[in-house]
Design an enzyme around this catalytic site. Structure first.
Site, PDB file in Angstrom:
ATOM      1  N   LEU A  13      -0.575   4.492   0.212  1.00 49.68           N
ATOM      2  CA  LEU A  13      -1.366   5.664   0.611  1.00 49.68           C
ATOM      3  C   LEU A  13      -0.628   6.510   1.631  1.00 49.68           C
ATOM      4  CD1 LEU A  13      -2.758   5.406   3.699  1.00 49.68           C
ATOM      5  CD2 LEU A  13      -4.179   3.775   2.537  1.00 49.68           C
ATOM      6  N   ARG A  14      -0.934   7.813   1.581  1.00 55.32           N
ATOM      7  CA  ARG A  14      -0.437   8.735   2.610  1.00 55.32           C
ATOM      8  C   ARG A  14      -1.594   9.066   3.537  1.00 55.32           C
ATOM      9  NH1 ARG A  14       0.142  13.458  -1.206  1.00 55.32           N
ATOM     10  NH2 ARG A  14      -1.644  12.290  -1.942  1.00 55.32           N
ATOM     11  N   ASN A  44       9.682   3.862   0.235  1.00 51.28           N
ATOM     12  CA  ASN A  44       9.630   4.683   1.456  1.00 51.28           C
ATOM     13  C   ASN A  44      11.013   5.231   1.816  1.00 51.28           C
ATOM     14  OD1 ASN A  44       6.921   4.553   1.808  1.00 51.28           O
ATOM     15  ND2 ASN A  44       6.944   3.454   3.753  1.00 51.28           N
ATOM     16  N   GLU A  96       0.856  -1.194   0.000  1.00 54.49           N
ATOM     17  CA  GLU A  96       0.000   0.000   0.000  1.00 54.49           C
ATOM     18  C   GLU A  96       0.888   1.238   0.000  1.00 54.49           C
ATOM     19  OE1 GLU A  96      -3.376   0.460  -0.343  1.00 54.49           O
ATOM     20  OE2 GLU A  96      -2.463   2.424  -0.602  1.00 54.49           O
ATOM     21  N   LYS A 108      10.085   3.394  10.981  1.00 58.81           N
ATOM     22  CA  LYS A 108      10.184   1.929  11.147  1.00 58.81           C
ATOM     23  C   LYS A 108      10.643   1.262   9.852  1.00 58.81           C
ATOM     24  CE  LYS A 108       5.418   0.382  10.161  1.00 58.81           C
ATOM     25  NZ  LYS A 108       5.701  -0.301   8.906  1.00 58.81           N
ATOM     26  N   CYS A 130       5.418   5.292   9.714  1.00 60.05           N
ATOM     27  CA  CYS A 130       5.950   4.485   8.602  1.00 60.05           C
ATOM     28  C   CYS A 130       7.422   4.717   8.303  1.00 60.05           C
ATOM     29  CB  CYS A 130       5.110   4.738   7.359  1.00 60.05           C
ATOM     30  SG  CYS A 130       3.406   4.238   7.616  1.00 60.05           S
TER      31      CYS A 130
HETATM   32  P1  NAD Z   1      -2.812   0.357  12.549  1.00 59.52           P
HETATM   33  O1  NAD Z   1      -2.025   0.101  13.766  1.00 59.52           O
HETATM   34  O2  NAD Z   1      -3.565   1.638  12.420  1.00 59.52           O
HETATM   35  O3  NAD Z   1      -3.891  -0.803  12.345  1.00 59.52           O
HETATM   36  C1  NAD Z   1      -3.588  -2.136  12.470  1.00 59.52           C
HETATM   37  C2  NAD Z   1      -4.832  -2.841  13.005  1.00 59.52           C
HETATM   38  O4  NAD Z   1      -4.606  -4.252  12.976  1.00 59.52           O
HETATM   39  C3  NAD Z   1      -5.164  -2.500  14.453  1.00 59.52           C
HETATM   40  O5  NAD Z   1      -6.483  -2.008  14.537  1.00 59.52           O
HETATM   41  C4  NAD Z   1      -5.009  -3.833  15.206  1.00 59.52           C
HETATM   42  O6  NAD Z   1      -5.919  -4.001  16.266  1.00 59.52           O
HETATM   43  C5  NAD Z   1      -5.265  -4.813  14.089  1.00 59.52           C
HETATM   44  N1  NAD Z   1      -4.739  -6.155  14.347  1.00 59.52           N
HETATM   45  C6  NAD Z   1      -3.533  -6.511  14.854  1.00 59.52           C
HETATM   46  N2  NAD Z   1      -3.438  -7.844  14.899  1.00 59.52           N
HETATM   47  C7  NAD Z   1      -4.588  -8.355  14.415  1.00 59.52           C
HETATM   48  C8  NAD Z   1      -5.078  -9.660  14.200  1.00 59.52           C
HETATM   49  N3  NAD Z   1      -4.347 -10.727  14.471  1.00 59.52           N
HETATM   50  N4  NAD Z   1      -6.308  -9.806  13.685  1.00 59.52           N
HETATM   51  C9  NAD Z   1      -7.088  -8.736  13.382  1.00 59.52           C
HETATM   52  N5  NAD Z   1      -6.671  -7.472  13.561  1.00 59.52           N
HETATM   53  C10 NAD Z   1      -5.438  -7.279  14.069  1.00 59.52           C
HETATM   54  O7  NAD Z   1      -1.805   0.164  11.324  1.00 59.52           O
HETATM   55  P2  NAD Z   1      -1.798   0.892   9.903  1.00 59.52           P
HETATM   56  O8  NAD Z   1      -1.253   2.255  10.032  1.00 59.52           O
HETATM   57  O9  NAD Z   1      -3.132   0.684   9.264  1.00 59.52           O
HETATM   58  O10 NAD Z   1      -0.706   0.016   9.142  1.00 59.52           O
HETATM   59  C11 NAD Z   1      -0.962  -1.312   8.786  1.00 59.52           C
HETATM   60  C12 NAD Z   1       0.142  -1.765   7.857  1.00 59.52           C
HETATM   61  O11 NAD Z   1       0.109  -0.991   6.644  1.00 59.52           O
HETATM   62  C13 NAD Z   1       1.555  -1.591   8.401  1.00 59.52           C
HETATM   63  O12 NAD Z   1       2.351  -2.627   7.909  1.00 59.52           O
HETATM   64  C14 NAD Z   1       2.006  -0.268   7.803  1.00 59.52           C
HETATM   65  O13 NAD Z   1       3.408  -0.172   7.682  1.00 59.52           O
HETATM   66  C15 NAD Z   1       1.367  -0.350   6.436  1.00 59.52           C
HETATM   67  N6  NAD Z   1       1.097   0.959   5.815  1.00 59.52           N
HETATM   68  C16 NAD Z   1       0.602   1.973   6.573  1.00 59.52           C
HETATM   69  C17 NAD Z   1       0.298   3.189   5.965  1.00 59.52           C
HETATM   70  C18 NAD Z   1      -0.204   4.350   6.767  1.00 59.52           C
HETATM   71  O14 NAD Z   1      -0.238   5.458   6.240  1.00 59.52           O
HETATM   72  N7  NAD Z   1      -0.615   4.168   8.013  1.00 59.52           N
HETATM   73  C19 NAD Z   1       0.481   3.344   4.582  1.00 59.52           C
HETATM   74  C20 NAD Z   1       0.971   2.265   3.841  1.00 59.52           C
HETATM   75  C21 NAD Z   1       1.277   1.068   4.467  1.00 59.52           C
HETATM   76  C1  UGA Z   2       4.346   7.688   3.662  1.00 59.51           C
HETATM   77  C2  UGA Z   2       4.427   7.567   2.141  1.00 59.51           C
HETATM   78  O1  UGA Z   2       4.321   8.870   1.554  1.00 59.51           O
HETATM   79  C3  UGA Z   2       3.314   6.690   1.595  1.00 59.51           C
HETATM   80  O2  UGA Z   2       3.455   6.505   0.201  1.00 59.51           O
HETATM   81  C4  UGA Z   2       3.386   5.328   2.294  1.00 59.51           C
HETATM   82  O3  UGA Z   2       2.308   4.512   1.900  1.00 59.51           O
HETATM   83  C5  UGA Z   2       3.337   5.503   3.809  1.00 59.51           C
HETATM   84  O4  UGA Z   2       4.406   6.389   4.228  1.00 59.51           O
HETATM   85  C6  UGA Z   2       3.529   4.202   4.524  1.00 59.51           C
HETATM   86  O5  UGA Z   2       4.212   3.340   4.038  1.00 59.51           O
HETATM   87  O6  UGA Z   2       2.956   4.056   5.574  1.00 59.51           O
HETATM   88  P1  UGA Z   2       2.827   9.007   5.365  1.00 59.51           P
HETATM   89  O7  UGA Z   2       3.726   8.419   6.406  1.00 59.51           O
HETATM   90  O8  UGA Z   2       1.361   8.976   5.576  1.00 59.51           O
HETATM   91  O9  UGA Z   2       3.095   8.302   3.962  1.00 59.51           O
HETATM   92  O10 UGA Z   2       3.225  10.521   5.214  1.00 59.51           O
HETATM   93  P2  UGA Z   2       4.065  11.408   4.193  1.00 59.51           P
HETATM   94  O11 UGA Z   2       3.169  12.364   3.557  1.00 59.51           O
HETATM   95  O12 UGA Z   2       4.932  10.600   3.321  1.00 59.51           O
HETATM   96  O13 UGA Z   2       4.994  12.179   5.223  1.00 59.51           O
HETATM   97  C7  UGA Z   2       5.942  11.487   6.031  1.00 59.51           C
HETATM   98  C8  UGA Z   2       6.747  12.487   6.826  1.00 59.51           C
HETATM   99  O14 UGA Z   2       7.593  13.255   5.959  1.00 59.51           O
HETATM  100  C9  UGA Z   2       5.888  13.502   7.578  1.00 59.51           C
HETATM  101  O15 UGA Z   2       6.505  13.801   8.814  1.00 59.51           O
HETATM  102  C10 UGA Z   2       5.916  14.710   6.665  1.00 59.51           C
HETATM  103  O16 UGA Z   2       5.658  15.909   7.313  1.00 59.51           O
HETATM  104  C11 UGA Z   2       7.343  14.640   6.146  1.00 59.51           C
HETATM  105  N1  UGA Z   2       7.529  15.335   4.859  1.00 59.51           N
HETATM  106  C12 UGA Z   2       6.864  14.909   3.755  1.00 59.51           C
HETATM  107  C13 UGA Z   2       8.417  16.387   4.777  1.00 59.51           C
HETATM  108  O17 UGA Z   2       9.038  16.767   5.775  1.00 59.51           O
HETATM  109  N2  UGA Z   2       8.612  17.004   3.567  1.00 59.51           N
HETATM  110  C14 UGA Z   2       7.962  16.595   2.442  1.00 59.51           C
HETATM  111  O18 UGA Z   2       8.199  17.204   1.366  1.00 59.51           O
HETATM  112  C15 UGA Z   2       7.071  15.528   2.537  1.00 59.51           C
END
Ligand code: NAD
Ligand code: UGA
Length: 472
Positions: free
Chosen positions: A155-156, A232, A153, A287, A284
């Site tokens: 998404l931001r 990332n 995924e 980690k 994100c």
């Molecule tokens: P999050 O912590 O918001 O949500 C994870 C959810 O999974 C929690 O609600 C938790 O209770 C649930 N969970 C944990 N173990 C479970 C199980 N065994 N069965 C059912 N539910 C369970 O996490 P997130 O931010 O949505 O991120 C999820 C993944 O997507 C991570 O690997 C992250 O790196 C990735 N990711 C996150 C983003 C982002 O912007 N947050 C963007 C791209 C990718």
């Molecule tokens: C980031 C990536 O942009 C997504 O594509 C990815 O899916 C996600 O991580 C993930 O793997 O979870 P996100 O963490 O939601 O998304 O936020 P970003 O918009 O990327 O910003 C990350 C950090 O960089 C923030 O602290 C933001 O303020 C900072 N940033 C971003 C800057 O300092 N300068 C910039 O030009 C852009």
């Protein structure tokens, strides 16, 4: 096609709701009952612009939420979207993925063919791990009754719906032809934007900004897993680079905003992700860069550029503090206001934010700290109970008796603070805008000593090493 989505977090909720909005019967499953209760009641368990409206529209029609894995056996496609946080050592903690895989295995349909999709960010080899767990728990055969694919995924947070409906690319890593066909069919509406008009009113899709259709990119599983981390880490490197350029601009009197603009006009560089800040943070980038670097070191193939970006990013946090020290002389017994606790605006996500590091350093150096955030204060407080700080519900209150105020997150509502009132409340009107967000609203004219990062100000530039000014 019926879908289950394991995990009701930032990714699971958005993914599940998006597919439900596209007409697929989708069940979001989570062990966190509060998140499921919110969904059942038509509310979003997380703050993400537009998501509440879309959940209200779909819940009970095509969208369902459940505490148990029962619905897994009815699903053609199961997304794993659980958390993959860092361990204390900095590697990824896959325990949530492993438990989800085990629960899926225990509930898998033995009579059909189910595609299990790793949407969580997971290292190379995790699809194999999930396959093994499912084979062991279900007794079913990989390639016969199920296959595991990688579909990272991108998404931001804050723009999640836009990114899911109008992505630049969809990456699918699969070693099974049958699973590849199912994934292609599943994403066909997003790839062609067929039927988008039915819900574009609620998600305010600005398709003018996204004229080209997304690219659907198929590759093998391991390459797909790697694409996520490599992307990332690359973005983190890009931000660290412009932040270092901003520091040099401060030293030389150049304007980093103009430098970024001039650089971004080159299509090979691109204008995005060149915004100066106090450093990247969030749930994100920290980690994922940490995991990617450690894996490279374990393979004797160190990604030294990623290592440098991580180091540079911490120096950027320190650099912001050093600017305040330069202006105030000392932090000891100074009252500092902080605007913004989340890692960026339009999210309540306060995991791993630059604010927690910066505030901890301010406190260690003897400052008193008052903070405000429009959405993230509650989560920040629950994650940072050790920080002895005052939480303000009105942004104006962080200015009261303060010797400095630092803007860390550029929430748009900060544009509308009553600045004359804010100025009068301060003891010493030093304002550090780490996002250069308020540079055009005339704070210096009101009397503030306003500083941005990498943009010329009327005082001498900060050249002293951050570490020599503050106790690290
Ligand atoms: P999050 O912590 O918001 O949500 C994870 C959810 O999974 C929690 O609600 C938790 O209770 C649930 N969970 C944990 N173990 C479970 C199980 N065994 N069965 C059912 N539910 C369970 O996490 P997130 O931010 O949505 O991120 C999820 C993944 O997507 C991570 O690997 C992250 O790196 C990735 N990711 C996150 C983003 C982002 O912007 N947050 C963007 C791209 C990718
Ligand atoms: C980031 C990536 O942009 C997504 O594509 C990815 O899916 C996600 O991580 C993930 O793997 O979870 P996100 O963490 O939601 O998304 O936020 P970003 O918009 O990327 O910003 C990350 C950090 O960089 C923030 O602290 C933001 O303020 C900072 N940033 C971003 C800057 O300092 N300068 C910039 O030009 C852009």
């Amino acid at each position: 096609m019926k879908i289950s989505c394991i995990g009701a977090g930032y990714v699971g909720c958005v993914t599940g709701t998006a597919f439900a909005a596209l007409g697929y019967r989708t069940t979001i499953i989570d062990i966190n009952s509060q998140r499921i209760d919110a969904l059942i009641n038509g509310r979003s368990p997380i703050y993400e612009p537009g998501l509440d409206i879309l959940i209200k529209k779909t819940i009970g029609n095509t969208l369902y939420a459940d505490y148990s894995y029962n619905y897994v056996s009815n699903s053609d496609v199961i997304f794993i979207a659980v958390g993959t946080p860092s361990t204390n050592g900095g590697n990824v903690d896959l325990s949530y993925v492993e438990i989800a895989a085990k629960n899926i295995g225990e509930n898998l349909n033995p009579f059909g063919f189910t595609v299990i999709v790793n949407k969580s960010t997971v290292p190379v080899g995790t699809a194999d791990l999930v396959t093994t767990i499912i084979e062991e728990t279900s007794g079913l055969k990989n390639g016969k009754q199920f296959a595991v694919v990688s579909n990272p995924e991108f998404l931001r947070e804050g723009y999640a719906l836009e990114d899911v409906f109008l992505p630049d690319r969809i990456v699918v890593g699969s070693n099974s032809e049958k699973a590849s066909q199912i994934m292609k069919k599943l994403y066909s509406k997003i790839v062609t934007r067929e039927g988008f008009n039915t819900f574009s009113d609620v998600i305010t899709l600005n398709r003018k900004c996204h004229p080209s259709l997304p690219r659907y990119y198929e590759t093998d599983v391991k390459s797909s897993e790697m694409i996520k981390y490599a992307s990332n880490a690359f973005l983190a490197v890009k931000i660290s680079y412009i932040n270092e350029v901003a520091r040099l601009s401060d030293a030389l009197g150049a304007n980093a905003l103009d430098v970024a603009r001039g650089m971004g006009m080159d299509s090979r560089i691109g204008e995005k992700f060149l915004e100066v800040s106090s450093g990247w943070s969030g749930s994100c980038f920290p980690k994922d860069t940490s995991e990617f670097l450690l894996t490279s070191q374990q393979e004797n193939c160190e990604l030294s550029i990623v290592a440098s970006a991580i180091k540079s990013n911490k120096e950027m946090h320190d650099y912001c503090i050093s600017k305040a020290v330069r202006s105030l002389g000392t932090l000891n017994n100074r009252t500092i206001g902080i605007l913004g606790l989340t890692f960026k605006p339009n999210t309540d996500d306060a995991r791993n934010t630059q604010a927690s590091y910066i505030i901890e350093m301010l406190l260690k150096n003897g400052a008193t700290v008052k903070v405000h955030d429009p959405q993230g204060a509650e989560m920040f407080k629950s994650l940072n109970g050790h920080l002895d700080i005052e939480y303000c519900s009105d942004p104006l209150d962080v200015f009261t008796e303060a010797e400095a105020v630092m803007l860390l997150t550029h929430w748009s509502e900060y544009l509308y603070i009553h600045w004359e009132d804010a100025f009068k409340r301060m003891h010493n009107p030093y304002f550090l805008d780490t996002r250069n967000y308020l540079k055009d609203i005339g704070l210096s004219d009101i009397g503030f000593y306003y500083e941005g990062i990498g943009v010329p100000s009327h005082k001498q530039s900060v050249t002293t090493s951050a570490a020599s000014l503050i106790k690290i």
